[in-house]
Design a protein around this motif. Structure first.
Motif, short mmCIF file in Angstrom:
data_model
loop_
_atom_site.label_atom_id
_atom_site.label_comp_id
_atom_site.label_asym_id
_atom_site.label_seq_id
_atom_site.Cartn_x
_atom_site.Cartn_y
_atom_site.Cartn_z
N GLU A 141 41.75 32.62 29.51
CA GLU A 141 42.65 31.58 28.79
C GLU A 141 44.32 32.17 29.16
O GLU A 141 44.92 31.62 30.04
N CYS A 175 42.43 36.21 24.05
CA CYS A 175 41.06 34.98 24.38
C CYS A 175 40.19 35.50 24.91
O CYS A 175 39.14 35.09 24.22
N GLU A 176 39.81 36.63 25.62
CA GLU A 176 39.16 37.28 25.92
C GLU A 176 37.56 36.11 26.84
O GLU A 176 36.97 36.24 27.00
N GLN A 177 38.53 35.14 27.33
CA GLN A 177 37.80 34.99 28.71
C GLN A 177 38.90 33.59 29.16
O GLN A 177 38.20 33.53 30.36
#
Lengths: 169, 279
Positions: A49, A45-47
């Motif tokens: 999450e 997700c690179e965020q």
């Protein structure tokens, strides 16, 4: 990649690894996978999450995608690669295999580290504590049942080995 | 030098003076995500995690100071006795991994209307501590937050911590989202029954451009409460929920409609108040 670059050294699984002329904005996840050849932490997700890039930074479980690699200097980084290999599985890794808690496997490295983090701090967690501890690690295959079963198995084995019940199978 | 890694406030302020446009990096859960998603390309980062003065907390003269680098996990695990409402708020943040990284200073600096610690800090009349080469100042949170993701921090200033009074009495924080973990607030409500000063303090999140409070709702419920028994008539509890909802200015976005946010915060207000009362 244009823009500001930085060279530094990272302490990963006990090894000092140089990173030369990396773009300043690179996350630790990117540097581990793409520059240091350590693909254990997964990129989804690179965020922050999904938890599939979970690693330890100075013994604290964090998402490598939220760590700026150039700020991880002078920190002790531990990845799933440092926890075991095919011939020497950690007890959590072995329990995941034994219970069938792995399907596509993408979330597995992150979950392995989250479970290590939990059981190393809380040897006898309640069901709710287990669920909370893995609440940041998304698995879309297993439905979590066998993951929870794997945690129970490690709990039992560890308490059997050292606890008052004193007898392991 | 693209990245500065200062270990004290003086060196941090020097780095900031040299590059006023530098990105300040604390836990990374906002900044690094923005970089990952290509919404920001940092030219210079000042990394704050080594700055000793930003760590830890202390209590003096009945007041409490929390350092900007205190993480949600520290609040949740180590400070639950000292700041129970803030610990409840911290527990609702992201996941264990996010709580291990994210900091109070980051929540203040990002200043999202949905920032999870902000409603409780507002209820407590917290003051944001800012350091700069011109000297230190404290700004009440209500004045510090000037709009969605905008604050009164000047370019040369560093958030060093947050100061608040010690308040006796029950407190509660509730948040609504689609699940229990990994959720950005759809509506959040914080309440503190200040039994020493006999005053109800509140804060509402994600229902306006910044966190809000309803002075009218606070005043009315403060008068309706039986402070000795810690009870409140049912109609006053309902009126409190309505007055809180009316004081909001929510928007409709991908997380919720404005109507739902307004309704939800009224429900949270009633529920949070009930949890603070004697049964």
């Amino acid at each position: 990649m244009t823009g500001a670059t930085e060279s530094y050294e990272l302490d990963v699984d006990g090894r000092a690894l140089p990173v030369a002329a990396a773009w300043l904005g690179e996350s630790l996840l990117y540097v581990l996978r793409e520059r240091l050849g350590l693909p254990g932490a997964k990129n989804a997700c690179e965020q922050g999450e999904c938890g599939s890039c979970s690693i330890f930074l100075d013994d604290v479980l964090v998402n490598a995608c939220c760590v700026l690699a150039a700020d991880a200097t002078d920190a002790r980084i531990r990845t799933v690669e440092g926890f075991g290999d095919a011939d020497h599985l950690s007890d959590v890794q072995a329990a995941f295999l034994g219970t069938g808690a792995v399907q596509c496997g993408f979330c597995t490295p992150g979950l392995i580290l989250a479970v290590h983090d939990l059981l190393d701090q809380v040897p006898d967690p309640t069901g709710l504590e287990v669920r909370e501890a893995i609440s940041g690690n998304l698995c879309r295959c297993t439905g979590y049942g066998r993951i929870l079963q794997a945690v129970e198995e490690v709990k039992a084995t560890r308490s059997g080995a050292s606890g008052p019940r004193g007898e392991s199978p | 030098m693209p990245i500065s890694r200062p270990t004290d406030v003086t060196a941090t302020l020097d780095a900031l003076a040299a590059s006023p446009d530098a990105d300040l990096l604390a836990g990374g859960t906002d900044l690094v995500v923005e970089v990952n998603l290509d919404r920001r390309r940092p030219e210079h980062v000042i990394a704050l995690r080594r700055v000793t003065e930003l760590a830890g907390h202390d209590t003096t003269d009945g007041r409490l100071r929390l350092g900007a680098n205190v993480t949600y996990s520290e609040v949740e695990h180590d400070l639950a006795q000292l700041v129970p409402g803030l610990a409840m708020a911290a527990r609702t943040v992201g996941s264990p991994q996010i709580r291990n990284a994210g900091t109070l200073g980051g929540n203040l600096g990002t200043a999202s209307p949905a920032g999870d610690t902000l409603p409780w800090l507002l209820a407590m009349d917290a003051e944001v501590e800012l350091a700069s080469p011109e000297g230190d100042r404290s700004v009440p949170l209500a004045n510090f937050l000037t709009g969605p993701k905008s604050t009164a921090r000047r370019p040369a200033e560093l958030i060093t911590g947050v100061r608040l009074p010690r308040v006796e009495g029950p407190q509660h924080v509730s948040k609504i989202g689609p699940r229990n973990a990994m959720v950005i607030s759809v509506a959040c409500f914080a309440i503190v029954l200040d039994t020493t000063n006999r005053r109800v303090r509140t804060g509402m999140g994600a229902v306006g451009p910044t966190v809000l409070r309803s002075p009218d709702a606070e005043r009315a419920v403060t008068q309706a409460l039986d402070w000795d028994a810690l009870t409140c008539p049912e109609d006053a509890i309902d009126a409190f929920g309505r007055a809180c909802a009316e004081a909001t200015a929510p928007i409709t976005d991908h997380r919720s409609s404005a109507e739902y946010r307004r309704h939800a915060v009224g429900v949270l207000a009633r529920r949070a108040l009930r949890r603070c009362l004697s049964t």
